[in-house]
Scaffold this active site. Structure first.
Site, PDB file in Angstrom:
ATOM      1  N   CYS A 143      -3.061  -4.314  -2.346  1.00 28.97           N
ATOM      2  CA  CYS A 143      -2.370  -3.114  -2.178  1.00 28.97           C
ATOM      3  C   CYS A 143      -3.418  -1.904  -2.217  1.00 28.97           C
ATOM      4  O   CYS A 143      -4.508  -1.759  -1.829  1.00 28.97           O
ATOM      5  CB  CYS A 143      -1.116  -2.929  -2.987  1.00 28.97           C
ATOM      6  SG  CYS A 143      -0.118  -1.634  -2.381  1.00 28.97           S
ATOM      7  N   ALA A 144      -2.953  -1.060  -3.348  1.00 26.73           N
ATOM      8  CA  ALA A 144      -3.946   0.022  -3.705  1.00 26.73           C
ATOM      9  C   ALA A 144      -4.974  -0.238  -4.766  1.00 26.73           C
ATOM     10  O   ALA A 144      -5.794   0.428  -4.753  1.00 26.73           O
ATOM     11  CB  ALA A 144      -3.094   1.111  -4.194  1.00 26.73           C
TER      12      ALA A 144
END
Length: 182
Positions: A103-104
């Site tokens: 994800c991030a």
């Protein structure tokens, strides 16, 4: 038996973290839930509470074969700002141990200089944070050597399977997939 750690911060994406834990354990590897908050209770980004097993300051990192960073916000920021997280991912990368982020969280790897010249992916909109990476915006999981990255909650099963695959044979991964009805 291979042993993996997963760093957990408040406001991490619960599914990205716990899916990896579940899949790795189904593949018969040990995975240690490591809190970077100074306490064992973690509150995820969707207000789900769960327990870590160890505090970051207490872990024997030499006993681990890999480390995982789940995404979520501001959980990713907490990982980015944590000195022990940065020290461990740099050491693992230089030692050729698995470093995985979803994800991030691949942005933490980018900020640490671990993606220079490496293929990587992340949640859409975070590509500029993958400093030095050859960014892939289509594949759900990207592996380049000992670095595995993935895009987000919807790719968490693929990410967990890629981590299991890093340490085991295809027959074991297929057995895990069958158990997941994947």
């Amino acid at each position: 038996m291979k042993k993996i750690g997963i760093f957990l911060a408040d406001s991490c994406e619960e599914i990205e973290a716990l899916t990896v834990v579940d899949i790795v354990r189904r593949a018969k590897f040990e995975i240690v839930l490591i809190s970077v908050t100074g306490k064992k209770e973690i509150t995820g980004s969707h207000n789900i509470h769960f327990q870590a097993e160890e505090l970051a300051e207490e872990v024997d990192y030499d006993a681990l074969d890999g480390i995982v960073l789940p995404g979520g916000m501001p959980g990713t920021t907490h990982l980015l700002e944590h000195a022990k997280v940065n020290k461990v991912i740099r050491k693992f990368a230089s030692d050729g141990k698995l470093v995985a982020a979803i994800c991030a969280a691949p942005s933490v790897l980018g900020a640490a200089g671990l993606l220079e010249g490496k293929h990587a992916t992340c949640h859409p909109g975070w590509e500029e944070k993958l400093t030095g990476a050859i960014v892939n915006t289509t594949d759900t999981v990207v592996r380049d050597g000992n670095i595995i990255t993935s895009r987000g909650m919807g790719t968490a099963v693929d990410f967990g399977l890629a981590i299991a695959s890093y340490f085991t044979d295809e027959a074991t991964v297929e057995h895990v997939k069958a158990g997941l009805v994947y």
